[in-house]
Scaffold this motif. Sequence first.
Motif, PDB file in Angstrom:
ATOM      1  N   GLN B  86     138.530 -41.636   7.675  1.00  0.00           N
ATOM      2  CA  GLN B  86     138.474 -41.066   6.327  1.00  0.00           C
ATOM      3  C   GLN B  86     137.045 -41.079   5.780  1.00  0.00           C
ATOM      4  O   GLN B  86     136.166 -41.769   6.289  1.00  0.00           O
ATOM      5  CB  GLN B  86     139.421 -41.792   5.369  1.00  0.00           C
ATOM      6  CG  GLN B  86     139.173 -43.294   5.159  1.00  0.00           C
ATOM      7  CD  GLN B  86     137.958 -43.697   4.373  1.00  0.00           C
ATOM      8  OE1 GLN B  86     136.876 -43.824   4.945  1.00  0.00           O
ATOM      9  NE2 GLN B  86     138.108 -43.957   3.083  1.00  0.00           N
ATOM     10  N   TYR B  87     136.853 -40.318   4.702  1.00  0.00           N
ATOM     11  CA  TYR B  87     135.599 -40.411   3.956  1.00  0.00           C
ATOM     12  C   TYR B  87     135.784 -41.351   2.783  1.00  0.00           C
ATOM     13  O   TYR B  87     136.807 -41.302   2.098  1.00  0.00           O
ATOM     14  CB  TYR B  87     135.171 -39.037   3.421  1.00  0.00           C
ATOM     15  CG  TYR B  87     134.486 -38.187   4.458  1.00  0.00           C
ATOM     16  CD1 TYR B  87     133.187 -38.474   4.855  1.00  0.00           C
ATOM     17  CD2 TYR B  87     135.149 -37.114   5.036  1.00  0.00           C
ATOM     18  CE1 TYR B  87     132.564 -37.712   5.814  1.00  0.00           C
ATOM     19  CE2 TYR B  87     134.527 -36.343   6.002  1.00  0.00           C
ATOM     20  CZ  TYR B  87     133.235 -36.644   6.396  1.00  0.00           C
ATOM     21  OH  TYR B  87     132.612 -35.888   7.342  1.00  0.00           O
ATOM     22  N   CYS B  88     134.783 -42.180   2.543  1.00  0.00           N
ATOM     23  CA  CYS B  88     134.746 -43.079   1.398  1.00  0.00           C
ATOM     24  C   CYS B  88     134.720 -42.241   0.116  1.00  0.00           C
ATOM     25  O   CYS B  88     134.187 -41.140   0.092  1.00  0.00           O
ATOM     26  CB  CYS B  88     133.488 -43.928   1.511  1.00  0.00           C
ATOM     27  SG  CYS B  88     133.086 -44.920   0.069  1.00  0.00           S
ATOM     28  N   GLY B  90     132.977 -42.796  -2.333  1.00  0.00           N
ATOM     29  CA  GLY B  90     131.599 -42.737  -2.819  1.00  0.00           C
ATOM     30  C   GLY B  90     131.288 -43.800  -3.853  1.00  0.00           C
ATOM     31  O   GLY B  90     130.180 -43.873  -4.372  1.00  0.00           O
ATOM     32  N   GLY B  91     132.263 -44.642  -4.164  1.00  0.00           N
ATOM     33  CA  GLY B  91     132.048 -45.689  -5.165  1.00  0.00           C
ATOM     34  C   GLY B  91     132.166 -47.083  -4.593  1.00  0.00           C
ATOM     35  O   GLY B  91     132.169 -48.062  -5.330  1.00  0.00           O
ATOM     36  N   GLU B 103     123.399 -39.881  -7.084  1.00  0.00           N
ATOM     37  CA  GLU B 103     123.637 -40.145  -5.671  1.00  0.00           C
ATOM     38  C   GLU B 103     125.140 -40.279  -5.398  1.00  0.00           C
ATOM     39  O   GLU B 103     125.648 -39.793  -4.385  1.00  0.00           O
ATOM     40  CB  GLU B 103     122.922 -41.438  -5.237  1.00  0.00           C
ATOM     41  CG  GLU B 103     121.399 -41.324  -5.197  1.00  0.00           C
ATOM     42  CD  GLU B 103     120.725 -41.540  -6.550  1.00  0.00           C
ATOM     43  OE1 GLU B 103     121.392 -41.489  -7.602  1.00  0.00           O
ATOM     44  OE2 GLU B 103     119.489 -41.757  -6.549  1.00  0.00           O
ATOM     45  N   ARG B 104     125.837 -40.927  -6.334  1.00  0.00           N
ATOM     46  CA  ARG B 104     127.297 -41.092  -6.182  1.00  0.00           C
ATOM     47  C   ARG B 104     128.009 -39.734  -6.214  1.00  0.00           C
ATOM     48  O   ARG B 104     128.953 -39.505  -5.469  1.00  0.00           O
ATOM     49  CB  ARG B 104     127.863 -41.945  -7.321  1.00  0.00           C
ATOM     50  CG  ARG B 104     127.777 -43.425  -7.113  1.00  0.00           C
ATOM     51  CD  ARG B 104     128.792 -44.170  -7.974  1.00  0.00           C
ATOM     52  NE  ARG B 104     128.592 -43.985  -9.406  1.00  0.00           N
ATOM     53  CZ  ARG B 104     127.709 -44.647 -10.134  1.00  0.00           C
ATOM     54  NH1 ARG B 104     126.920 -45.549  -9.573  1.00  0.00           N
ATOM     55  NH2 ARG B 104     127.588 -44.422 -11.422  1.00  0.00           N
ATOM     56  N   HIS B 106     126.711 -36.884  -5.301  1.00  0.00           N
ATOM     57  CA  HIS B 106     126.421 -36.230  -4.025  1.00  0.00           C
ATOM     58  C   HIS B 106     127.332 -36.783  -2.926  1.00  0.00           C
ATOM     59  O   HIS B 106     127.894 -36.034  -2.121  1.00  0.00           O
ATOM     60  CB  HIS B 106     124.952 -36.439  -3.662  1.00  0.00           C
ATOM     61  CG  HIS B 106     124.564 -35.799  -2.371  1.00  0.00           C
ATOM     62  ND1 HIS B 106     124.369 -34.444  -2.253  1.00  0.00           N
ATOM     63  CD2 HIS B 106     124.364 -36.330  -1.129  1.00  0.00           C
ATOM     64  CE1 HIS B 106     124.055 -34.162  -0.989  1.00  0.00           C
ATOM     65  NE2 HIS B 106     124.052 -35.292  -0.299  1.00  0.00           N
ATOM     66  N   TYR B 107     127.468 -38.100  -2.911  1.00  0.00           N
ATOM     67  CA  TYR B 107     128.284 -38.753  -1.882  1.00  0.00           C
ATOM     68  C   TYR B 107     129.718 -38.231  -1.912  1.00  0.00           C
ATOM     69  O   TYR B 107     130.340 -37.977  -0.882  1.00  0.00           O
ATOM     70  CB  TYR B 107     128.289 -40.271  -2.140  1.00  0.00           C
ATOM     71  CG  TYR B 107     128.773 -41.106  -0.978  1.00  0.00           C
ATOM     72  CD1 TYR B 107     127.920 -42.006  -0.349  1.00  0.00           C
ATOM     73  CD2 TYR B 107     130.086 -41.025  -0.521  1.00  0.00           C
ATOM     74  CE1 TYR B 107     128.358 -42.787   0.708  1.00  0.00           C
ATOM     75  CE2 TYR B 107     130.528 -41.800   0.534  1.00  0.00           C
ATOM     76  CZ  TYR B 107     129.664 -42.680   1.150  1.00  0.00           C
ATOM     77  OH  TYR B 107     130.101 -43.450   2.186  1.00  0.00           O
ATOM     78  N   ARG B 109     130.995 -35.451  -2.671  1.00  0.00           N
ATOM     79  CA  ARG B 109     131.319 -34.033  -2.415  1.00  0.00           C
ATOM     80  C   ARG B 109     132.247 -33.898  -1.216  1.00  0.00           C
ATOM     81  O   ARG B 109     133.131 -33.046  -1.192  1.00  0.00           O
ATOM     82  CB  ARG B 109     130.036 -33.215  -2.198  1.00  0.00           C
ATOM     83  CG  ARG B 109     129.392 -33.442  -0.841  1.00  0.00           C
ATOM     84  CD  ARG B 109     127.970 -32.994  -0.760  1.00  0.00           C
ATOM     85  NE  ARG B 109     127.437 -33.169   0.589  1.00  0.00           N
ATOM     86  CZ  ARG B 109     127.107 -34.345   1.125  1.00  0.00           C
ATOM     87  NH1 ARG B 109     127.235 -35.458   0.453  1.00  0.00           N
ATOM     88  NH2 ARG B 109     126.646 -34.417   2.364  1.00  0.00           N
ATOM     89  N   LYS B 110     132.083 -34.763  -0.210  1.00  0.00           N
ATOM     90  CA  LYS B 110     132.927 -34.703   0.991  1.00  0.00           C
ATOM     91  C   LYS B 110     134.378 -34.970   0.632  1.00  0.00           C
ATOM     92  O   LYS B 110     135.288 -34.321   1.134  1.00  0.00           O
ATOM     93  CB  LYS B 110     132.474 -35.750   2.011  1.00  0.00           C
ATOM     94  CG  LYS B 110     131.161 -35.420   2.673  1.00  0.00           C
ATOM     95  CD  LYS B 110     131.388 -34.426   3.792  1.00  0.00           C
ATOM     96  CE  LYS B 110     130.100 -34.162   4.553  1.00  0.00           C
ATOM     97  NZ  LYS B 110     130.243 -33.023   5.469  1.00  0.00           N
TER      98      LYS B 110
END
Lengths: 239, 163
Positions: B86-88, B90-91, B103-104, B106-107, B109-110
């Motif tokens: 999985q993708y995180c 972002g947090g 930055e968060r 951007h992270y 977006r996935k």
Amino acid sequence: MSQAEVEATTKDEFVIKEKAPLRPVQSPTDLCLGCGTCSAGCPMTGVEGFDPRRIVRMVLTGLDRELIDSKLPWLCTMCAKCEYACPMGINIVNLVRTARSMVERSRVPGQIHKGVEMALKTGNNLGLPTEDFVFIVEDVAEEMAEEEGFSDFRIQLDKKGAGLLHTLHNKLVNTQNEDLVHWWKIFHLAGEDFTIPRENWEGVNWGLFSGDNEAMKTLVGRIVEHMDRLEIKNLMYPE
Amino acid sequence: MQTWFPDFFDRHGALTVFDLLKDYLESGRIKVDRSKNPQKAAYHDPCNYGRKSLELFGKGYFDEPRWIMDQCMSNWVDLFPCRGNQYCCGGGGGTLLTPYKQERIHYSRKKFEQIRRAGVEMIVVPCHSCHGQLRAMAKEFDMPDLEVKYLWQVVAEALVIET
């Protein structure tokens, strides 16, 4: 770790490489193939010079100080997608966490270390006094008891011999009071004999994020104390 | 706990949120009605309960939350990729507590590409960090109506109250 110790250990090169625990895989960082699988899978690659392979290369070339002084360790979410995909099992997350642990505490960005200090001092990350905490949980519990099916619901703090210890995430007694009741409703209908600590109720341990093992151990120790002191059967691992 | 207080387990038991919910549901201590949660939802695997738990403790909680979703949600799907890959959100890792908001975003977006592809109106998570991040990011990614709920919240909302 004292300030002097931080300075003494971080002057050297190749410290992170030696210090980072070889977990989950017994794979020394030197085994990195430089393939870039880690970087290709990381959503943060390319942002302000961040990329997991670069972090590994910095550690391997002794650029510890540059890494520690940079923003890079704090852009990583330690999600472990990189090391899960790594063909050599390099423990990239522990390199990041070790770098974080070597950052001077006053320079840890944002709320992470401040929360840890507050929790050590007051028993929760917010610094919320006990009487305010008790007021909030009892108030929310009384409101819940007005809903159909929950009229005999009561909160018992520090209940000796309870079946389950429930700790709380600080945001639930701060800005998200409405989310306190989900577990309580489930517990109530399940007939669960649960209790919440009156003090040191914090279920969150930001030492994990700041790389502070001593603080982390103290905070886990408080949960052990509750369990022993109140002779509770089961611990619900903090959410 | 295992490292610092190994004797804890001689005196007490310890249960994850999944163990508890599963036990209550399996034993019939609580009853749920999945028709109370008709929204099209997706389950998000938090890094710590899934991939990292698998790596560090040899067990990832992938199947348990999905079984709980089956009991409580009448229309849910998986994101792709999920489970170990999985993708995180972002947090994670305390980044939610840093000042690096751009930055968060951007992270994330996935994650939001995944959510859009799945075409869901709700994300269910068993993690406070993921909850906070996804809720904040729904606004940034122009999905202000995306509901973000805790796994135990959808259980609570499906509870059958016998009067």
